[in-house]
Design an enzyme around this catalytic site. Structure first.
Site, PDB file in Angstrom:
ATOM      1  N   SER A 151       0.847  -1.198   0.000  1.00 20.15           N
ATOM      2  CA  SER A 151       0.000   0.000   0.000  1.00 20.15           C
ATOM      3  C   SER A 151       0.876   1.239   0.000  1.00 20.15           C
ATOM      4  CB  SER A 151      -0.904   0.005   1.232  1.00 20.15           C
ATOM      5  OG  SER A 151      -1.558   1.253   1.375  1.00 20.15           O
ATOM      6  N   TYR A 178      -1.349  -0.401  10.188  1.00 20.48           N
ATOM      7  CA  TYR A 178      -1.345  -0.755   8.770  1.00 20.48           C
ATOM      8  C   TYR A 178      -0.119  -0.208   8.062  1.00 20.48           C
ATOM      9  CZ  TYR A 178      -3.283  -1.359   4.030  1.00 20.48           C
ATOM     10  OH  TYR A 178      -3.498  -1.731   2.719  1.00 20.48           O
TER      11      TYR A 178
END
Length: 292
Positions: A151, A178
């Site tokens: 990501s 994350y």
């Protein structure tokens, strides 16, 4: 072009989103696809967001695909899954670690310890375990392609490395788990690539240039987690699927250890995006990095 003809390819998180698109695209390139996720569904009545739906799309086009239950958060499920695949198919040629969780929802001091650890379990330890079980066979045959889906929050869309000001999204959404897990995945992949270089096996990460407009992303928008103003150049899942395929067919002596970005990587190598069936695709492909 059937660039993966005769190859056995695992795609995790293949019941929806990027994983669904990648499973379909690899199948259209000739791979036998092992689609893995928690939501298996009923092949006699395939519903959206299940593996049954994904493999129905593949088989409907004449491709070969099989659904396997996998809970990446559980070490025992990862072991059982790989044991079952290797027993049935004898090998894994391509491993796409797409399954992951974002862990949004709470800033660091309010996030339960078990939740923070679960993000790392799914996004780092999960891929590592599957890779470790696939590698002995890959090294024995001198062929393997590993693609880990990352990501932009790991770097480009991460909080400002130079310090304040920070965007409200980074200050309040709770992306610490994350962002750090995906950053760890990037560096793990590069270290792995160095260890494997010269053995016929590549290891790369690929991330979307911007938010991929999957059904899941639309759910986050509806829930108020994402503001549509933040999604300045939404990306289609097909762009990520094509980038994943491109990394699967690249020369492992040259293309390995990369942290790549979907449309940008495809533009660099001059590869157009194809549809999930391998046919024409008319969606817009974002190349420029988006600054949040």
């Amino acid at each position: 072009m059937r660039e993966l003809e005769g190859k056995i390819a695992i795609v995790t998180g293949a019941s929806r989103g990027i994983g669904e698109a990648a499973a379909e695209r690899l199948a259209s390139a000739g791979a036998t696809v092992i689609a893995a996720a928690r939501s298996v569904g009923d092949e006699a009545d395939p519903k959206l967001d299940t593996l049954a739906y994904t493999i129905a799309q593949i088989r409907g086009r004449g491709g070969e695909a099989y659904a396997y239950h996998l809970d990446v958060a559980k070490a025992e499920s990862r072991a059982e899954f790989m044991d079952a695949v290797l027993e049935r198919f004898g090998r894994v040629d391509v491993l796409v670690n797409n399954a992951g969780i974002a862990g949004y929802g709470a800033v660091t001091w309010e996030m339960p310890d078990k939740h923070f650890r679960r993000v790392f379990e799914v996004d780092v330890f999960g891929p590592r375990d599957l890779i470790a079980r696939a590698l002995p066979g890959m090294m024995e045959r001198g062929y393997g392609r590993i693609v880990n889906v990352s990501s932009t929050v790991a770097d480009r869309a991460a909080p400002n490395p130079e310090g304040p000001p920070f965007l409200d999204f980074h200050r309040t959404t709770g992306i610490a788990a994350y962002a750090s897990a995906k950053s760890a995945l990037n560096l793990f992949t590069r270290a792995l690539a160095a260890e494997l270089h010269g053995k016929g096996i590549s290891a790369n990460t690929v991330a979307p240039v911007n938010s991929v407009m999957t059904r899941g992303t639309r759910d986050l928008v509806a829930a108020g987690v994402f503001n549509l103003d933040r999604i300045k150049a939404p990306e289609d899942p097909e762009t990520m699927a094509e980038a994943i395929l491109a990394l699967c067919v690249a020369d492992p002596d040259v293309t390995t250890g990369l942290t790549t970005y979907s449309g940008q990587y495809l533009a660099q190598i001059g590869r157009p995006v194809r549809g999930r069936d391998g046919g024409a695709f008319d969606g817009k492909v974002t190349v420029a990095s988006v600054n949040y």
